[in-house]
Design a protein around this motif. Structure first.
Motif, PDB file in Angstrom:
ATOM      1  N   SER A   1      37.789  96.460 -10.850  1.00 36.31           N
ATOM      2  CA  SER A   1      38.649  97.728 -10.784  1.00 36.31           C
ATOM      3  C   SER A   1      40.151  97.391 -10.736  1.00 36.31           C
ATOM      4  CB  SER A   1      38.188  98.521  -9.704  1.00 36.31           C
ATOM      5  OG  SER A   1      38.799  99.807  -9.457  1.00 36.31           O
ATOM      6  N   ALA A   2      40.344  96.648  -9.975  1.00 37.88           N
ATOM      7  CA  ALA A   2      41.804  95.984  -9.369  1.00 37.88           C
ATOM      8  C   ALA A   2      42.380  95.488 -10.827  1.00 37.88           C
ATOM      9  CB  ALA A   2      41.727  95.193  -8.464  1.00 37.88           C
ATOM     10  N   LEU A   3      41.631  94.421 -11.520  1.00 38.47           N
ATOM     11  CA  LEU A   3      42.087  93.752 -12.600  1.00 38.47           C
ATOM     12  C   LEU A   3      42.443  94.850 -13.798  1.00 38.47           C
ATOM     13  CD1 LEU A   3      39.687  90.668 -13.349  1.00 38.47           C
ATOM     14  CD2 LEU A   3      42.157  90.595 -12.494  1.00 38.47           C
TER      15      LEU A   3
ATOM     16  N   LYS B   1      45.374  97.102 -13.182  1.00 36.66           N
ATOM     17  CA  LYS B   1      46.886  96.562 -13.229  1.00 36.66           C
ATOM     18  C   LYS B   1      47.063  96.175 -14.702  1.00 36.66           C
ATOM     19  CE  LYS B   1      49.189  93.590 -10.562  1.00 36.66           C
ATOM     20  NZ  LYS B   1      49.286  92.677  -9.533  1.00 36.66           N
ATOM     21  N   LEU B   2      45.898  96.275 -15.645  1.00 39.11           N
ATOM     22  CA  LEU B   2      46.245  96.081 -17.092  1.00 39.11           C
ATOM     23  C   LEU B   2      46.302  97.330 -17.754  1.00 39.11           C
ATOM     24  CD1 LEU B   2      43.792  93.152 -17.836  1.00 39.11           C
ATOM     25  CD2 LEU B   2      46.276  92.915 -17.801  1.00 39.11           C
ATOM     26  N   GLY B   3      46.401  98.374 -16.824  1.00 37.60           N
ATOM     27  CA  GLY B   3      46.809  99.663 -17.554  1.00 37.60           C
ATOM     28  C   GLY B   3      45.512 100.557 -17.992  1.00 37.60           C
ATOM     29  N   PHE B   4      44.439  99.968 -17.626  1.00 36.12           N
ATOM     30  CA  PHE B   4      43.216 100.943 -17.838  1.00 36.12           C
ATOM     31  C   PHE B   4      42.756 101.979 -16.968  1.00 36.12           C
ATOM     32  CE2 PHE B   4      42.990  97.020 -20.518  1.00 36.12           C
ATOM     33  CZ  PHE B   4      42.287  97.413 -21.578  1.00 36.12           C
TER      34      PHE B   4
ATOM     35  N   ILE C   1      35.241  85.696 -17.249  1.00 39.13           N
ATOM     36  CA  ILE C   1      34.992  85.294 -18.302  1.00 39.13           C
ATOM     37  C   ILE C   1      35.159  86.572 -19.299  1.00 39.13           C
ATOM     38  CG2 ILE C   1      33.053  84.668 -19.658  1.00 39.13           C
ATOM     39  CD1 ILE C   1      31.920  82.920 -17.010  1.00 39.13           C
ATOM     40  N   ALA C   2      34.799  87.734 -18.648  1.00 32.94           N
ATOM     41  CA  ALA C   2      34.891  88.899 -19.640  1.00 32.94           C
ATOM     42  C   ALA C   2      36.308  89.352 -19.899  1.00 32.94           C
ATOM     43  CB  ALA C   2      34.177  90.026 -19.138  1.00 32.94           C
ATOM     44  N   LEU C   3      37.248  89.029 -18.932  1.00 34.43           N
ATOM     45  CA  LEU C   3      38.613  89.223 -19.218  1.00 34.43           C
ATOM     46  C   LEU C   3      39.190  88.311 -20.303  1.00 34.43           C
ATOM     47  CD1 LEU C   3      41.202  90.695 -18.794  1.00 34.43           C
ATOM     48  CD2 LEU C   3      41.665  89.143 -16.605  1.00 34.43           C
TER      49      LEU C   3
END
Ligand code: PLP
Length: 425
Positions: A303-305, A308-311, A411-413
């Motif tokens: 969620s945090a990642l 932070k990327l705007g999603f 890995i997904a990112l």
């Protein structure tokens, strides 16, 4: 030393970004640990109180009469959920089956079922007969009413009041968002809803579909008025070790009726061999408070990642949690597919498989599923699913250990980054 780059192709930029985000979650993770300690104590105490012993792990066969282990498993569940009775069986084949048994056991022709929280989980549409299906409740003359949530996802109390009639026998409340884009209800909210419903019709049976919710909070819906609480052992309470099973806990009368439906009228809880599964079911339950916490940490990390990327994410990394599911609006089919393929790449089982969207029966859009689990379909293990339709929401859940959930998300990112779909700050 093996670096994440050598092992999984995670580059320095991704690793640094992930580390930074993780650092910011320390306090939040500490709060999760507090909940884990309380739930862990609850589980341990229930095992001790019931004098759990080696003898309870022996396998029974055939009819399964006098299965001491089975009785202890059920009493431990009842104690954890603070209920009169429990039905915890490998013969409950899934969450859907457990819910089906609870519904068919407690409803009779002419009765009406009410969902005051909108459309229930997909598989229940067939069970209820919202989607025509052979053997549905509808075929037995059991009618169904639904009151949708309001625009702001709150309960439509006026609508619910109007929907309750003489015929309303059972109310089903789904705690988790499941695979719809709405918030998950807290146990407190569920308690308020149940109080309201009982104030209108005190004898209505309130059942909670507790799938994905167990051990996320320090209390369960049965502590705020739910007459029945139902879930799957290949989700939270099985702790990743239960190889099959479901549970139904609640008031003796209603659990008994479910048991009569699962086995046969007159037999009820007295039969049902456990075939040696009491041990993994109990050991899984013993691990469950920690496993659920690990899954929650993974969900919050994701969620945090992505936040932070705007999603757009639901819930946000700051919001309190009531189930283990993380929804992320991925904005495009390419993003959804890359994320799910990345999650699959991070699995311990079938990591070499590349998932693709397919037309799954019962869904109105192609669905992509990433899962490489030790127990088939166990979504307490790290997994992701998404229907390929706007707003391209992916539902991410599970992770038996935090190291795994964390790595899977990284890995997904990286997979998305390698395809040029995201740029890291
Ligand atoms: C998973 C789930 C179910 C049913 O689960 P299965 O075990 O897949 O049959 C029902 N309701 C909710 C909210 C769920 O998450």
């Amino acid at each position: 030393m093996n670096t994440l780059n050598e092992l999984f192709g995670i580059d320095a930029q991704t690793e640094a970004f992930c580390r930074e985000v993780e650092q910011s979650l320390k306090e939040c993770f500490d709060r999760l640990d507090e909940t884990m300690h309380i739930n862990g104590a609850k589980v341990l105490h229930a095992m001790q109180k019931n004098k759990l012993s080696d003898v309870h792990f022996s396998a029974t066969t055939g009819y399964g009469y006098n299965d001491l282990g089975r009785d202890v498993v059920e009493q431990i569940y009842a104690d954890i959920f603070k209920t009169e009775s429990g039905l915890v069986r490998p013969q409950l084949m899934s969450g859907t089956h457990a819910l089906t048994v609870a519904l068919f056991g407690n409803l009779r022709p002419g009765d009406e079922l009410l969902s005051p929280v909108g459309k229930p989980y997909d598989t229940l549409e067939g069970v209820i007969g919202i989607r025509p299906e052979v053997g549905s409740l509808a075929e037995y003359g059991i009618t169904y009413k639904q009151v949708d949530l309001k625009e702001d996802f709150s309960f439509d109390y006026d609508g619910i009041r109007a929907a309750i009639t003489e015929k309303t026998k059972l109310v089903t409340i789904q705690r988790s968002k499941g695979y719809s884009y709405r918030p998950t209800f807290s146990v407190k909210q569920i308690g308020e809803l149940i109080s309201f419903i009982k104030s209108i019709k005190p004898d209505v049976v309130c059942m909670v579909d507790n799938c994905y919710g167990e051990f996320v909070e320090t209390i369960e819906p049965t502590e705020v008025g739910a007459d029945l609480c139902v879930g799957s052992l290949i989700k939270n309470p099985g702790g990743g070790l239960a190889p099959i099973g479901g549970y139904i806990v609640g008031k003796e009368e209603y659990v008994e009726k479910a048991a009569m439906r699962l086995t046969a009228p007159g037999l009820g809880k007295e039969v049902g061999a456990t075939l040696g599964l009491n041990q993994p079911v109990l050991q899984g339950l013993f691990l469950a408070p920690e496993v659920v916490t690990n899954a929650l940490k993974g969900a919050i990390f994701a969620s945090a990642l992505y936040e932070k990327l705007g999603f757009e994410v639901m819930p946000t990394s700051k919001e309190s949690r009531h189930d283990i599911i993380q929804a992320i609006n991925m904005q495009s089919p390419e993003n959804v597919i890359a994320f799910c393929q990345g999650i699959q790449k991070g699995a311990p089982v079938d990591s070499y498989v590349v998932p693709e969207p397919w037309d799954m029966p019962g869904y109105d859009a192609p669905v992509i599923m990433a899962a490489g689990a030790f127990i088939q379909g166990a979504s307490i293990e790290m997994s992701a699913d998404a229907p390929i339709k706007p707003p391209y929401t992916v539902f991410f859940q599970g992770g038996l250990t935090f190291y795994h959930a964390r790595l899977g998300v990284m890995i997904a990112l990286q997979t998305m980054k390698d395809k040029g779909l995201v740029t890291l700050p």
